[in-house]
Design an enzyme around this catalytic site. Sequence first.
Site, PDB file in Angstrom:
ATOM      1  N   HIS A 116      -3.393  -8.472   1.220  1.00  0.00           N
ATOM      2  CA  HIS A 116      -2.658  -7.459   0.453  1.00  0.00           C
ATOM      3  C   HIS A 116      -1.312  -8.004  -0.042  1.00  0.00           C
ATOM      4  CE1 HIS A 116      -4.790  -3.651   0.453  1.00  0.00           C
ATOM      5  NE2 HIS A 116      -5.037  -3.704   1.753  1.00  0.00           N
ATOM      6  N   GLN A 137       0.818  -1.223   0.000  1.00  0.00           N
ATOM      7  CA  GLN A 137       0.000   0.000   0.000  1.00  0.00           C
ATOM      8  C   GLN A 137       0.846   1.266   0.000  1.00  0.00           C
ATOM      9  OE1 GLN A 137      -2.659  -1.501   3.391  1.00  0.00           O
ATOM     10  NE2 GLN A 137      -4.037  -0.226   2.205  1.00  0.00           N
ATOM     11  N   GLU A 152      -4.854  -7.720   5.793  1.00  0.00           N
ATOM     12  CA  GLU A 152      -3.493  -7.263   5.471  1.00  0.00           C
ATOM     13  C   GLU A 152      -2.682  -8.370   4.792  1.00  0.00           C
ATOM     14  OE1 GLU A 152      -3.220  -4.204   5.542  1.00  0.00           O
ATOM     15  OE2 GLU A 152      -4.870  -3.779   6.916  1.00  0.00           O
ATOM     16  N   CYS A 205     -10.763  -0.060   3.355  1.00  0.00           N
ATOM     17  CA  CYS A 205      -9.325  -0.143   3.068  1.00  0.00           C
ATOM     18  C   CYS A 205      -8.799   1.255   2.767  1.00  0.00           C
ATOM     19  CB  CYS A 205      -9.115  -1.057   1.866  1.00  0.00           C
ATOM     20  SG  CYS A 205      -7.393  -1.231   1.381  1.00  0.00           S
ATOM     21  N   LEU A 206      -7.644   1.586   3.322  1.00  0.00           N
ATOM     22  CA  LEU A 206      -7.070   2.914   3.077  1.00  0.00           C
ATOM     23  C   LEU A 206      -6.787   3.139   1.591  1.00  0.00           C
ATOM     24  CD1 LEU A 206      -4.550   3.328   6.035  1.00  0.00           C
ATOM     25  CD2 LEU A 206      -6.833   4.306   5.812  1.00  0.00           C
TER      26      LEU A 206
HETATM   27 ZN    ZN Z   1      -6.447  -2.655   2.812  1.00  0.00          ZN
END
Ligand code: ZN
Length: 155
Positions: A134, A51, A131, A88-89
Amino acid sequence: MAIRQLRYEGDPILRKVSREVTEINDRIRTLLEDMVETMYEHEGVGLAAPQIGILRRVVVIDVGDGPIKLINPEIIEKDGENVDVEGCLSIPSRSGTVKRPERVKVKYLDENGEVKVIEGSGLLARALCHEIDHLNGILFIDKIIEEVEYELDEQ
Ligand code: ZN
């Protein structure tokens, strides 16, 4: 410490599989510190290295009990089911319900290279699964059961 630039949905890096960390050095420790700071800046409960554009298997999480830093995390046990709303950011415009295990056990290395196991249920289990996804290029929107629309407060 430094706040790193977030990557957003559509950035191809979010769809790549991250590489294992083979040497835990100051560079990795700085990355972890920066990830914690970046997570807090954006008021997230978790952040994975892709991210911020780094394809390494590194995750930070804070569900309200202080930061947890995980290197090479791996789910070794899971049970139960829990459907709840997730966001999610990297995808700020969407949220929705996702099914996750109620409880997971995750093996990882801490920032000193020691093998640790963390057991989490509820939100912590959800954050760990989100996470770790990801790190494999999987986003929560791949797993949404139902979209949730938030109404903006009009003031
Ligand atoms: Zn996320």
